[in-house]
Scaffold this active site. Structure first.
Site, PDB file in Angstrom:
ATOM      1  N   GLY A   6      47.090  28.577 -13.007  1.00 24.65           N
ATOM      2  CA  GLY A   6      47.669  28.900 -14.303  1.00 24.65           C
ATOM      3  C   GLY A   6      46.913  28.277 -15.455  1.00 24.65           C
ATOM      4  O   GLY A   6      47.490  28.009 -16.509  1.00 24.65           O
ATOM      5  N   THR A   7      45.618  28.071 -15.292  1.00 17.49           N
ATOM      6  CA  THR A   7      44.821  27.378 -16.313  1.00 17.49           C
ATOM      7  C   THR A   7      44.780  28.149 -17.633  1.00 17.49           C
ATOM      8  O   THR A   7      44.745  27.526 -18.698  1.00 17.49           O
ATOM      9  CB  THR A   7      43.380  27.144 -15.817  1.00 17.49           C
ATOM     10  OG1 THR A   7      42.830  28.385 -15.378  1.00 17.49           O
ATOM     11  CG2 THR A   7      43.355  26.148 -14.674  1.00 17.49           C
ATOM     12  N   ARG A   8      44.810  29.470 -17.581  1.00 22.82           N
ATOM     13  CA  ARG A   8      44.774  30.232 -18.837  1.00 22.82           C
ATOM     14  C   ARG A   8      46.063  30.083 -19.630  1.00 22.82           C
ATOM     15  O   ARG A   8      46.103  30.398 -20.810  1.00 22.82           O
ATOM     16  CB  ARG A   8      44.498  31.712 -18.557  1.00 22.82           C
ATOM     17  CG  ARG A   8      43.054  31.946 -18.125  1.00 22.82           C
ATOM     18  CD  ARG A   8      42.824  33.385 -17.837  1.00 22.82           C
ATOM     19  NE  ARG A   8      43.551  33.711 -16.603  1.00 22.82           N
ATOM     20  CZ  ARG A   8      43.388  34.822 -15.910  1.00 22.82           C
ATOM     21  NH1 ARG A   8      42.551  35.734 -16.334  1.00 22.82           N
ATOM     22  NH2 ARG A   8      44.064  35.036 -14.814  1.00 22.82           N
ATOM     23  N   MET A   9      47.114  29.611 -18.973  1.00 25.34           N
ATOM     24  CA  MET A   9      48.390  29.402 -19.665  1.00 25.34           C
ATOM     25  C   MET A   9      48.372  28.093 -20.461  1.00 25.34           C
ATOM     26  O   MET A   9      49.284  27.826 -21.228  1.00 25.34           O
ATOM     27  CB  MET A   9      49.548  29.366 -18.659  1.00 25.34           C
ATOM     28  CG  MET A   9      49.709  30.617 -17.840  1.00 25.34           C
ATOM     29  SD  MET A   9      50.240  32.031 -18.789  1.00 25.34           S
ATOM     30  CE  MET A   9      51.961  31.661 -19.010  1.00 25.34           C
ATOM     31  N   LYS A  10      47.331  27.260 -20.231  1.00 22.35           N
ATOM     32  CA  LYS A  10      47.204  25.967 -20.917  1.00 22.35           C
ATOM     33  C   LYS A  10      48.458  25.120 -20.702  1.00 22.35           C
ATOM     34  O   LYS A  10      49.060  24.594 -21.640  1.00 22.35           O
ATOM     35  CB  LYS A  10      46.953  26.160 -22.411  1.00 22.35           C
ATOM     36  CG  LYS A  10      45.817  27.096 -22.749  1.00 22.35           C
ATOM     37  CD  LYS A  10      44.545  26.344 -22.970  1.00 22.35           C
ATOM     38  CE  LYS A  10      43.464  27.216 -23.546  1.00 22.35           C
ATOM     39  NZ  LYS A  10      42.617  27.859 -22.604  1.00 22.35           N
TER      40      LYS A  10
END
Length: 164
Positions: free
Chosen positions: A18-22
């Site tokens: 979920g890295t793009r969710m920051k």
């Protein structure tokens, strides 16, 4: 004589960080209407007829496993090496089961059970080795693309990711 149908299983991909969710929370654990995306996908798989449901976990394996209902198995994908690798990791848990396997994204809760049942029915009717559910969207930014074989739109030539 009753017609025996083949077993249907589901592998649900939930190993992403979920890295793009920051955020420190995995994307599959975000909620809509009080339920996580993953719980909604698990319910959809069950409603579509999947007797066995396997969840591929990764970076946040413990957090994801905490919300799983009884009877749902997990398999760890220690390194995120893509969708094919995730399915490969789950294959050993399926054993020698006969029947079809749905591969579903744990962060895509809007696919309806009816859609999946129709997909499986068409897959069986055609006696296909593999079937991909696709969608045509007006703004495909951020999505992978299905490149179809010229003159045979039902045949997939290749899949190209957005970054490529």
């Amino acid at each position: 004589m009753e017609k025996k149908t083949k077993a249907l299983a589901a592998i649900i991909l939930a190993a992403g960080g979920g890295t793009r969710m920051k955020s420190g929370r995995p994307k599959v654990l975000y909620t809509i209407g009080g339920r996580t995306l993953l719980e909604r996908v698990l319910d959809t798989a069950l409603a579509a007829g999947a007797k066995e449901r396997l969840v591929v976990v990764g970076a946040h394996a413990r957090k994801v496993a905490e919300i799983l209902p009884a009877g749902v198995k997990t398999v760890n994908q220690p390194k995120p090496l893509g969708t094919g690798h995730a399915v490969q990791m789950a294959r050993s848990l399926l054993g020698r089961a006969k029947g079809e396997v749905l591969v579903l994204c744990g962060d895509a809760p809007l696919v309806r059970p009816l859609t999946l049942r129709r997909l499986v029915r068409e897959h069986r009717r055609r006696r296909a080795h593999a079937t991909i559910l696709t969608a045509c969207v007006d703004q495909p930014y951020g999505y992978g693309r299905i490149i179809r074989e010229a003159g045979r739109p039902q045949w997939v030539e290749r899949i190209v990711e957005e970054k490529d």
